[in-house]
Design a protein around this motif. Structure first.
Motif, short mmCIF file in Angstrom:
data_model
loop_
_atom_site.label_atom_id
_atom_site.label_comp_id
_atom_site.label_asym_id
_atom_site.label_seq_id
_atom_site.Cartn_x
_atom_site.Cartn_y
_atom_site.Cartn_z
N LEU A 241 0.41 -1.59 0.48
CA LEU A 241 -0.12 -0.38 -0.23
C LEU A 241 0.29 1.53 -0.24
CD1 LEU A 241 -2.80 -0.96 2.65
CD2 LEU A 241 -3.08 -0.44 0.04
N ALA A 242 1.76 1.38 1.00
CA ALA A 242 3.05 2.18 0.86
C ALA A 242 4.01 2.28 -0.92
CB ALA A 242 4.17 2.16 1.45
N LEU A 243 4.23 1.29 -1.61
CA LEU A 243 4.40 1.75 -2.57
C LEU A 243 3.64 2.39 -2.96
CD1 LEU A 243 6.70 -1.51 -2.72
CD2 LEU A 243 7.27 1.06 -2.26
N LEU A 244 1.92 1.97 -3.31
CA LEU A 244 1.30 2.77 -4.54
C LEU A 244 0.46 3.89 -3.91
CD1 LEU A 244 -1.72 -0.96 -4.48
CD2 LEU A 244 0.13 -0.46 -6.43
N TRP A 245 1.14 4.33 -2.52
CA TRP A 245 0.66 5.75 -2.34
C TRP A 245 2.03 6.54 -2.95
CZ3 TRP A 245 -3.09 8.77 -1.59
CH2 TRP A 245 -2.70 10.00 -1.46
N MET A 246 2.78 6.24 -2.76
CA MET A 246 3.76 6.39 -3.59
C MET A 246 3.82 6.59 -4.86
SD MET A 246 7.04 4.91 -1.46
CE MET A 246 8.72 5.52 -2.18
N GLY A 247 3.63 5.82 -6.12
CA GLY A 247 3.01 5.69 -7.02
C GLY A 247 2.35 7.17 -7.24
N VAL A 248 1.07 7.37 -6.23
CA VAL A 248 0.22 7.95 -7.19
C VAL A 248 1.11 9.56 -6.16
CG1 VAL A 248 -2.24 8.97 -5.53
CG2 VAL A 248 -2.04 6.75 -5.97
N TRP B 278 3.50 10.16 -7.32
CA TRP B 278 4.37 10.04 -7.99
C TRP B 278 3.21 11.56 -9.13
CZ3 TRP B 278 9.54 10.54 -8.06
CH2 TRP B 278 10.22 10.33 -9.92
N TRP B 279 2.29 10.09 -9.64
CA TRP B 279 1.88 11.34 -10.82
C TRP B 279 0.60 11.78 -10.08
CZ3 TRP B 279 -3.80 11.24 -10.50
CH2 TRP B 279 -4.19 11.37 -11.49
N LEU B 280 0.63 12.40 -9.32
CA LEU B 280 0.09 13.94 -9.02
C LEU B 280 1.12 14.88 -9.18
CD1 LEU B 280 -2.22 13.15 -5.91
CD2 LEU B 280 -3.00 13.45 -8.44
N SER B 281 2.34 14.41 -8.59
CA SER B 281 2.94 15.44 -9.21
C SER B 281 3.71 15.80 -10.29
CB SER B 281 4.86 15.00 -8.49
OG SER B 281 4.67 14.61 -7.19
N ASP C 92 9.83 13.04 -4.28
CA ASP C 92 9.58 13.85 -5.31
C ASP C 92 9.47 15.52 -5.38
OD1 ASP C 92 6.70 13.33 -6.50
OD2 ASP C 92 5.70 14.08 -4.67
N GLU C 93 9.17 16.34 -4.28
CA GLU C 93 10.48 17.59 -4.73
C GLU C 93 10.83 18.24 -5.87
OE1 GLU C 93 8.32 20.14 -3.26
OE2 GLU C 93 6.99 19.20 -2.90
N LEU D 40 11.48 19.50 -12.09
CA LEU D 40 11.54 19.22 -12.99
C LEU D 40 9.86 19.03 -14.17
CD1 LEU D 40 14.35 16.61 -12.85
CD2 LEU D 40 14.10 18.75 -12.75
N VAL D 41 8.93 19.18 -13.29
CA VAL D 41 7.67 19.04 -14.25
C VAL D 41 7.64 20.77 -14.79
CG1 VAL D 41 5.25 18.54 -14.33
CG2 VAL D 41 7.26 16.79 -13.40
N PRO D 42 7.41 20.86 -16.30
CA PRO D 42 6.75 22.15 -16.35
C PRO D 42 5.76 23.26 -15.99
CG PRO D 42 7.73 20.85 -18.11
CD PRO D 42 7.27 19.60 -17.28
N GLY D 43 5.35 24.53 -15.57
CA GLY D 43 4.33 24.64 -14.59
C GLY D 43 4.57 24.09 -13.29
#
Length: 112
Positions: free
Chosen positions: A8-15, A17-20, A70-71, A76-79
């Motif tokens: 669950l922790a790994l899945l939450w980390m994926g979420v 990452w996706w949100l970032s 994550d920060e 590195l993400v535009p915007g």
């Protein structure tokens, strides 16, 4: 170790990452609600790692270090931008989550 909570922790980390990765130029939550969102997201991550690993320090360190990664990724993400106060909220959330999740466990001396 409890693999279910670690998964669950790994899945939450994926979420997270996706949100970032989502470019939200000028959008998102207004201050100070964005800091609360960071705090809650990393409190959940810290709690999941604590339940998965069973120990405070590794859980806190994993969640807090993921906040750093994550920060950096977000910068590195535009915007998107990375803010030091977001990182503080991530660390505090990871600490509270990892510390608080331990209150649900029986003391080690009483475990079977």
């Amino acid at each position: 170790m409890r693999p279910f909570y670690a998964l669950l922790a790994l899945l939450w980390m994926g979420v997270l990452w996706w949100l970032s990765e989502r470019p939200f130029p000028g959008a998102g939550l207004p201050h100070p609600w964005d800091k609360l969102a960071h705090f809650l997201a990393y409190a959940l991550l810290g709690a999941l790692w604590r339940r998965g690993l069973g120990r405070f320090l590794p859980a806190f360190l994993l969640a807090a270090l993921y906040g750093v990664v994550d920060e950096w990724h977000q910068s590195l993400v535009p915007g998107r931008e990375a803010f030091g106060l977001d990182l503080v909220a991530d660390f505090l959330g990871a600490y509270v989550g990892a510390r608080g999740a331990g209150r649900w466990e029986a003391p080690e001396a009483s475990r079977p």
